[in-house]
Design an enzyme around this catalytic site. Structure first.
Site, PDB file in Angstrom:
ATOM      1  N   ASP A 233       0.882  -1.159   0.000  1.00 23.70           N
ATOM      2  CA  ASP A 233       0.000   0.000   0.000  1.00 23.70           C
ATOM      3  C   ASP A 233       0.928   1.219   0.000  1.00 23.70           C
ATOM      4  O   ASP A 233       2.123   1.108   0.304  1.00 23.70           O
ATOM      5  CB  ASP A 233      -0.950  -0.007   1.201  1.00 23.70           C
ATOM      6  CG  ASP A 233      -2.136   0.947   0.977  1.00 23.70           C
ATOM      7  OD1 ASP A 233      -2.068   1.772   0.043  1.00 23.70           O
ATOM      8  OD2 ASP A 233      -3.119   0.880   1.730  1.00 23.70           O
TER       9      ASP A 233
HETATM   10  C1  BGC Z   1      -4.922   3.393   0.086  1.00 18.83           C
HETATM   11  C2  BGC Z   1      -4.987   2.446  -1.091  1.00 18.83           C
HETATM   12  C3  BGC Z   1      -4.770   3.222  -2.363  1.00 18.83           C
HETATM   13  C4  BGC Z   1      -3.447   3.955  -2.283  1.00 18.83           C
HETATM   14  C5  BGC Z   1      -3.155   4.793  -3.513  1.00 18.83           C
HETATM   15  C6  BGC Z   1      -3.649   4.224   0.083  1.00 18.83           C
HETATM   16  O1  BGC Z   1      -3.667   5.203   1.072  1.00 18.83           O
HETATM   17  O2  BGC Z   1      -5.010   2.661   1.297  1.00 18.83           O
HETATM   18  O3  BGC Z   1      -6.226   1.795  -1.127  1.00 18.83           O
HETATM   19  O4  BGC Z   1      -4.820   2.362  -3.469  1.00 18.83           O
HETATM   20  O5  BGC Z   1      -3.464   4.831  -1.167  1.00 18.83           O
HETATM   21  O6  BGC Z   1      -4.039   5.872  -3.604  1.00 18.83           O
END
Ligand code: BGC
Length: 826
Positions: A230
């Site tokens: 993530d």
């Molecule tokens: C989120 C993800 C997301 C990523 C990119 C993170 O903070 O938890 O679900 O895909 O950011 O935006």
């Protein structure tokens, strides 16, 4: 050679040409959304994009619009694998249009607690429904040649302290609930990627979790895709690499790169491990058609036919709308003289939840517009806001201009923007680099429509100077609240200033923002602030009185209530399930003057509805995406039947909610309830019934359940595939109403003796049927081996004891049943 073999051959050939540094370079973002190209091996730049409710692309702004589809709770509420598949195909089409190769979706964490801030973004409290919808979505996206990353692997079911929280969960619960949707998707739909969550599970961070990543996911389930962190979730060079985390995002500053090269040189990470990670990244590139000499997994001529995004968004929204009560007021009669439409969301629909799932559509059809188009011209529509739940001001609704200034004050460039939102993440407009940028100055004109007290606001962190017609209203530094770096841009604090304006006139606004030294997110630049504006409004009491008067004078009152972006968003869990502001009071007062009051709930997650028994109908519209108002009008007028069934149980009071706690103790969040989540928990709560059970939802016709037969099947594979059906439930239902309809037939497996560790029922399969009035329909529902298994010390084994297989329309309405002895005879 098969295309698979050709791809593997091309991958090995490419890998063989790379030295250590070049291999390592494949494993980390070049920027916010992409992996670097490598011309030497014919590798293209690989772009990733959020997310489940539309594909945003590389820009986080309204000037790069996307089709906005209903949020995942709405999609799951349709209980339709076919619609999930087509939605996936639409997102693949959007991804290709935007130059993205990976869609960072679906979110298949569970609705463990209704307080979870990203509830709207996940499907269900039930692992089987989540896995079925998720698998159909993944196969839809990937049939369009675009990769998916089911997320967040695993146990990221709430947002509190999400970067560090240590989720403590027993093995059986982990297997039977939280891993289950991932397993179903991996085994049934072969996703080309998966996203590791930020949290820890039983003391080990998911990006460094050898046992789950290399053991369960890869060795046991045979996953051959990439595991991406993530965003900023890769935090340990050696442990993450050894645990099979293939990609650290975003870049360019990550724990991989030079750190990983060094770790290999020092013998802390074997070079073969880097080869494994790089091999998987190259395989991903090959699958999406970015590696020379490798055929894309979906050849251009096999891509699905073009999909009309607006039409599909509207179809899914209506299919997911869930009618939980109706005294007959719906569908609206076509001879209505007048309708009162009430609520802030009636003119400004909440189309999606806050955070990374956000996309910017070219248009939004609000309920007022949708109803005006659908109702005959003779029907008068009265409108009143009634209660405005929005806490923060909306962005200034006028075109603005942003000037980018360097450290010496020189202008680096300027761009026009559609409103008062200034947001660039990882990338600035062409020709401007974060390295040079010191300030952004936003200018716009507030054209006041009415006299009185206007409000102007700043949302963001860092230093701001706000001027109105040259007078300085604010000049100070705003510091972020809390420690979640994403919250600084997802949920920044707001400063509000009042401007008394006499008559309609214009005010020149200028907002200068000095970027903070550190954006909070290591390594990539971020500009994110909003210049907000609010027109003068009446007092809260005046707004309520006005709505009551409008409602009293109409044949039918439709009140649209809902949550706001501040309440339902990534990065924060909900403190309360109550509707924000004075919306409950609004509904109660409208219902008191109009017995034909229909309440439409525009929220992604359960809210309390203390007035639910005092109104004529309650329709849950979820976050319906850009076609919100058109779909709502389809359902209210009866052009389309409300297709939804609850993917999650809705509580009546907060005190009854089985799993309330999302806060940690000493950094830990104990999943003490074990398997008792959602309806599994409600079933053992003596005395407390939910407002509406999992599976519940009404159409516009009636059904009788007339027969259930169970046929045992002999799996051809000898039982190796846990998702192969071992039994088929044949359920006969009759449409006893006056119009054609669709019924979602649900089958549950219920042990005759539930014990302290085993819930009283679990969804084992479902299918939808359609029938004309009076017609009998037969649903054939395959029940997978896995539904008859439980996890124990010896792994998966057959459930013991006598069971009932029950069929019906919700977890609490199961009129048909047959006895079954398990384990099943083979
Ligand atoms: C989120 C993800 C997301 C990523 C990119 C993170 O903070 O938890 O679900 O895909 O950011 O935006």
């Amino acid at each position: 050679m098969t295309p698979d073999q050709q791809r593997e051959t091309a991958v090995e050939a490419a890998l063989g040409k790379l030295d250590l540094a070049a291999k390592v370079a494949l494993l980390a973002g070049a920027d916010m959304w992409s992996l670097p190209a490598n011309q030497e091996i014919g590798l293209g730049r690989l772009v990733m994009s959020d997310g489940p409710a539309g594909v945003r692309g590389e820009h986080w702004t309204a000037d790069d619009p996307s089709v906005s589809v209903p949020s995942p709770t709405a999609l799951a509420a349709a209980w339709s694998r076919e619609l999930a598949h087509r939605t996936g195909q639409l997102l693949a089409q959007e991804a290709r249009r935007k130059g993205a190769h990976v869609v960072l979706a679906p979110t298949v964490n569970l609705h463990r607690s209704p307080r979870g801030g990203r509830h709207f973004e996940a499907y269900s409290e039930d692992p089987l429904l989540s896995g079925e919808i998720g698998a159909a979505f993944v196969s839809g996206v990937q049939s369009g040649g675009v990769a998916t990353t089911p997320k967040h692997w695993v146990a990221n079911d709430s947002e509190t302290e999400r970067y560090t929280v240590d989720v403590r969960v027993d093995e059986r619960t982990l297997r039977e609930l939280y891993l289950a949707p991932f397993e179903a998707i991996v085994r049934k739909a072969t996703p080309w990627g998966l996203m590791a969550s930020y949290n820890q599970v039983n003391g080990v961070s998911m990006s460094a979790n050898q046992e789950l990543n290399n053991g369960v996911l890869r060795e046991e389930w045979g996953f051959d895709g990439i595991l991406v962190s993530d965003w900023t979730g890769a935090r340990d060079t050696v442990r993450d690499a050894l645990a099979g985390l293939d990609i650290a995002m975003p870049g360019p500053v990550t724990v991989y790169g030079e750190h990983l090269v060094k770790a290999v040189r020092e013998g802390l990470v074997p070079e073969e491990t880097v080869d494994e990670l790089a091999r998987r990244v190259l395989r991903l590139a090959a699958r999406v058609g970015l590696l020379a000499d490798a055929p894309a997994a979906v050849p251009a001529e096999e891509l699905p036919a073009a999909i009309d995004g607006e039409a599909l968004a509207r179809e899914v929204a209506a299919a997911g709308m869930t009618l939980v009560s109706n005294d007959g007021v719906l569908p609206l009669s076509d001879s209505l003289g007048s309708v009162a439409l009430i609520g802030a969301a009636a003119v400004e629909a909440r189309i999606g939840g806050g955070g990374s799932a956000q996309v910017f559509p070219t248009r939004v059809i609000a309920p007022l517009e949708g109803l005006r188009t659908a109702l005959p011209q003779e029907t008068a529509i009265g409108f009143a806001v009634g209660a405005d739940p929005n806490v923060d001001l909306r962005p200034l609704a006028a075109r603005t201009e942003a000037r980018f200034l360097g450290r010496d004050g020189s202008e680096l460039g300027r761009v026009a923007l559609p409103d008062g939102t200034a947001r660039w993440i990882g990338q600035l407009p062409a020709g401007i680099s974060f390295a040079d940028l010191a300030e952004v100055e936003l200018t716009g004109v507030l054209a006041a429509r009415s006299e009185g007290l206007h409000r102007v606001g700043i949302r963001g962190v860092g230093r701001f100077v706000l001027e109105a017609d040259g007078a300085v209203l604010f000049d100070d530094v705003v510091v972020p609240v809390g420690t979640d770096p994403a919250a600084a841009f997802l949920n920044p604090p707001e400063q509000v200033f009042e401007l008394e304006l006499d008559g309609a006139r214009t005010v020149a606004l200028k907002l200068r923002h000095v970027l903070p030294e550190n954006s909070g997110f290591a390594g990539f630049g971020l500009v994110s602030f909003v210049l907000g504006h609010g027109e003068p409004t009446g007092t809260a009491d005046e707004l309520l009185d006005e709505a009551v008067a409008v409602a009293a004078a109409a044949d039918v009152a439709v009140v649209v209530v809902g949550t706001t972006e501040e309440v339902e968003s990534e990065g924060v869990d909900r403190a309360s399930l109550a509707l924000p502001g004075r919306q409950d009071e609004l509904v109660a007062r409208v219902a008191a003057v109009n017995p034909r009051t229909v309440v439409v709930v525009n929220a992604g997650a359960p809210v309390l509805m203390p007035w639910r028994d005092d109104v004529a109908a309650v329709l849950l519209a979820w976050f319906p995406g850009q076609e919100a108002g058109a779909a709502l009008a389809d359902v209210l007028t009866g052009a389309v039947e409300p297709g939804g069934r609850l993917p999650t149980t809705w509580p009546a009071t907060e005190a009854d909610v089985p799993v309330w706690e999302v806060e940690t103790t000493d950094g830990r969040l104990e999943y003490r309830e074990g398997l008792f989540v959602g309806y599994r928990a409600w079933q053992r709560r003596d005395g407390a019934a939910p407002a509406y059970w999992f599976g519940h939802g009404l159409g516009y016709t009636d059904w009788s359940y007339e027969g259930l037969e169970l046929r045992l099947l002999t799996p051809e594979t000898g039982g190796a595939d846990p998702y192969a059906p071992v039994a088929e439930a044949v359920v006969r239902v009759r449409n006893t109403g006056a119009r054609a309809g669709r019924e979602v037939v649900q089958v549950y497996l219920c042990p005759d003796r539930a014990d302290a560790a085993t819930p009283g029922s679990a969804l084992a399969g479902f299918a939808a049927v359609t029938a004309a009035p009076g017609e009998l329909a037969e649903a054939r529902i395959g029940l997978p081996l896995r539904a008859f298994q439980r996890w124990g010390a010896e792994g998966w084994t057959g459930r013991e004891g006598d069971h009932q297989v029950r069929a019906g329309r919700s977890a609490a309405d199961l009129p048909l049943s047959v006895a079954l002895e398990v384990p099943l005879p083979r």
